[in-house]
Design a protein around this motif. Structure first.
Motif, PDB file in Angstrom:
ATOM      1  N   LEU A  22      -5.934  48.343 -76.685  1.00  0.00           N
ATOM      2  CA  LEU A  22      -4.635  48.312 -75.828  1.00  0.00           C
ATOM      3  C   LEU A  22      -4.429  49.505 -75.089  1.00  0.00           C
ATOM      4  O   LEU A  22      -4.816  50.527 -75.795  1.00  0.00           O
ATOM      5  CB  LEU A  22      -3.693  48.026 -76.644  1.00  0.00           C
ATOM      6  N   TYR A  23      -4.054  49.463 -73.936  1.00  0.00           N
ATOM      7  CA  TYR A  23      -3.440  50.694 -73.130  1.00  0.00           C
ATOM      8  C   TYR A  23      -2.269  51.218 -73.834  1.00  0.00           C
ATOM      9  O   TYR A  23      -1.313  50.487 -73.679  1.00  0.00           O
ATOM     10  CB  TYR A  23      -3.406  50.306 -71.774  1.00  0.00           C
TER      11      TYR A  23
ATOM     12  N   ASN B 222       0.337  45.090 -70.871  1.00  0.00           N
ATOM     13  CA  ASN B 222      -1.094  44.904 -71.496  1.00  0.00           C
ATOM     14  C   ASN B 222      -1.787  43.548 -71.376  1.00  0.00           C
ATOM     15  O   ASN B 222      -2.633  43.492 -70.957  1.00  0.00           O
ATOM     16  CB  ASN B 222      -0.984  45.364 -72.964  1.00  0.00           C
TER      17      ASN B 222
ATOM     18  N   VAL C  93       3.754  46.057 -73.813  1.00  0.00           N
ATOM     19  CA  VAL C  93       3.072  44.626 -74.375  1.00  0.00           C
ATOM     20  C   VAL C  93       3.044  43.879 -73.285  1.00  0.00           C
ATOM     21  O   VAL C  93       1.750  43.228 -72.893  1.00  0.00           O
ATOM     22  CB  VAL C  93       3.921  44.051 -75.497  1.00  0.00           C
TER      23      VAL C  93
ATOM     24  N   ARG D  10      -0.147  43.947 -82.993  1.00  0.00           N
ATOM     25  CA  ARG D  10      -1.239  44.620 -81.968  1.00  0.00           C
ATOM     26  C   ARG D  10      -2.234  43.570 -81.700  1.00  0.00           C
ATOM     27  O   ARG D  10      -2.731  43.314 -80.510  1.00  0.00           O
ATOM     28  CB  ARG D  10      -1.806  46.030 -82.330  1.00  0.00           C
TER      29      ARG D  10
ATOM     30  N   PRO E  95       2.536  49.930 -77.712  1.00  0.00           N
ATOM     31  CA  PRO E  95       1.684  49.452 -78.774  1.00  0.00           C
ATOM     32  C   PRO E  95       1.638  50.351 -80.076  1.00  0.00           C
ATOM     33  O   PRO E  95       1.676  49.822 -81.192  1.00  0.00           O
ATOM     34  CB  PRO E  95       0.191  49.588 -78.190  1.00  0.00           C
TER      35      PRO E  95
ATOM     36  N   VAL F  56      -0.996  40.755 -79.507  1.00  0.00           N
ATOM     37  CA  VAL F  56      -1.090  41.242 -78.143  1.00  0.00           C
ATOM     38  C   VAL F  56      -2.580  41.143 -77.699  1.00  0.00           C
ATOM     39  O   VAL F  56      -2.754  40.563 -76.297  1.00  0.00           O
ATOM     40  CB  VAL F  56      -0.686  42.656 -77.939  1.00  0.00           C
ATOM     41  N   ALA F  57      -3.501  41.452 -78.251  1.00  0.00           N
ATOM     42  CA  ALA F  57      -4.893  41.310 -77.827  1.00  0.00           C
ATOM     43  C   ALA F  57      -5.240  39.737 -77.483  1.00  0.00           C
ATOM     44  O   ALA F  57      -5.771  39.536 -76.580  1.00  0.00           O
ATOM     45  CB  ALA F  57      -5.949  41.979 -78.626  1.00  0.00           C
TER      46      ALA F  57
ATOM     47  N   TYR G  25      -8.272  46.795 -81.017  1.00  0.00           N
ATOM     48  CA  TYR G  25      -7.505  46.047 -80.185  1.00  0.00           C
ATOM     49  C   TYR G  25      -7.743  46.164 -78.807  1.00  0.00           C
ATOM     50  O   TYR G  25      -7.241  45.340 -77.808  1.00  0.00           O
ATOM     51  CB  TYR G  25      -6.026  46.318 -80.500  1.00  0.00           C
TER      52      TYR G  25
ATOM     53  N   ARG H 200      -3.507  38.636 -74.409  1.00  0.00           N
ATOM     54  CA  ARG H 200      -4.132  39.161 -73.201  1.00  0.00           C
ATOM     55  C   ARG H 200      -5.086  37.990 -72.846  1.00  0.00           C
ATOM     56  O   ARG H 200      -5.439  37.890 -71.618  1.00  0.00           O
ATOM     57  CB  ARG H 200      -4.866  40.591 -73.453  1.00  0.00           C
TER      58      ARG H 200
END
Length: 362
Positions: free
Chosen positions: A88-89, A97, A94, A141, A133, A144-145, A86, A148
């Motif tokens: 993610l930071y 990100n 969310v 997750r 995350p 969320v990716a 993913y 983005r």
């Protein structure tokens, strides 16, 4: 949105004699969902990375729309990529990100928030925008990716096995969400997977690669019903197609003491190099239990019975074949292990190939 074109693209890594991708030519339509599929090491991810600008092209050209992007920097290609992990930071929410790339690009805060909220509604993440995350499930997750990528409103989505880290049930659920989302957004998408079930259920068209070479390009039904060669036939479909090599007489294919009939035109035009042999393929649903004496049958020694409730599969060996044969049958008439049964093949659904070059004959 834009078209994507590969023109004779080749990738040779240093110290490698064999190209990882060789002479790849593809025309991907505007708004199309194209899946690159094949076994590990076939060149699918390398092809995606060349499109993204993460790998240099050894030979050939790549276009996004009318623009030649072969040597263009990744940031200037107007693409968005979703990876297997993913990425993610963990210290960001969310919302942060999803909007990070827009922040780096210098977009105003209110515009970023608007785009993030729009993407969150599409992905059913409205209630999670202020969470980190670590507080999300694997499926959330991955969404969320996806978010983005969506907020950037790119010309092309690139997805590199985005579902590999999810469990089986969540993978099925998420792949339907991704396919539906792509159709709603209408963004040209190139999706890489090794899972042919994903390819069949998600793609408008599928490009099958093996050893860096494009084997076949077509719709899911085209690849399933008319695989171009033995590799595609064995790779597409689950359970896999039954494939075995047999002698051919003037009447048909010899299977033990039985004959499976095939068109006389194929018998008369067998390639000389094949020396009177042919590769016969049939899918598990193209065969059924029968009785002795019927045409187009063979005997099968049952080694294993798999009852799935709605369907059942029997596994066994046909005479003269080394590989296991799978036949789908109704679940209420199950034979027993070590029992010999008679299997009838629907000759209209036979797939016939040359043993020497693997090419389709019918």
């Amino acid at each position: 949105m834009a078209t994507v074109t590969f023109q004779g693209v080749q990738k040779v890594y240093p110290d490698n004699l064999t190209p990882s991708v060789d002479d790849l030519s593809l025309d991907i339509k505007d708004g199309e969902f194209l899946v690159l599929v094949g076994p590990s090491g076939c060149g699918k991810t390398t092809s995606l990375r060349m499109l993204a600008g993460l790998e240099e092209v050894t030979k050939g050209r790549i276009f996004i729309g009318d623009k030649d992007v072969t040597t263009t920097a990744p940031k200037d290609r107007d693409i968005a990529m979703v990876f297997q992990n993913y990425a993610l930071y963990p210290h960001m929410t969310v919302a942060e990100n999803m909007g990070f790339a827009l922040k780096i690009a210098g977009m105003k805060k209110d515009q970023i928030r608007q785009r993030v909220e729009e993407a969150a509604r599409i992905l059913d993440l409205d209630d999670n925008l202020d969470r980190k995350p670590k507080a999300l499930s694997g499926g959330q997750r991955q969404r969320v990716a996806m978010g983005r990528a969506i907020v950037r409103k790119p010309k092309v989505f690139l997805m590199d096995e985005p579902l590999s880290n999810l469990d089986a049930k969540l993978r099925v659920q998420t792949r339907t969400q991704i396919a539906s989302l792509q159709r709603d957004l209408g963004v040209t998408t190139v999706y890489v997977t090794h899972d042919q079930t994903e390819a069949l259920t998600m793609g408008d068209r599928i490009a099958v690669l093996d050893k860096g070479i494009l084997q076949q390009l077509g719709t899911p039904i085209e690849l399933y019903d008319k695989p171009a060669n033995v590799f595609v036939a064995g790779f597409i479909g689950s359970p896999a197609m039954n494939i075995s090599t047999h002698e051919v007489t003037g009447k048909g294919i010899v299977v033990g003491n039985n004959i499976i009939s095939i068109p006389k035109t194929i018998i008369d035009n067998l390639p000389v190099d094949d020396k009177g042999k042919i590769v016969m393929g049939f899918r598990p649903e193209a065969a059924s239990l029968s009785s002795k004496g019927e045409a187009d049958t063979f005997n099968l020694d049952v080694e294993f019975v798999e009852d799935l409730g709605s369907d059942a599969y029997i596994y066994g060996r046909m005479p003269g074949a080394h590989d296991q044969v799978v036949v789908r049958i109704p679940p209420r008439i199950l034979p027993k292990t070590n029992q010999e049964v008679v299997v009838k093949v629907d000759t209209k659904q036979l797939h016939l190939f040359s043993p020497t070059i693997g090419k389709r004959l019918n």
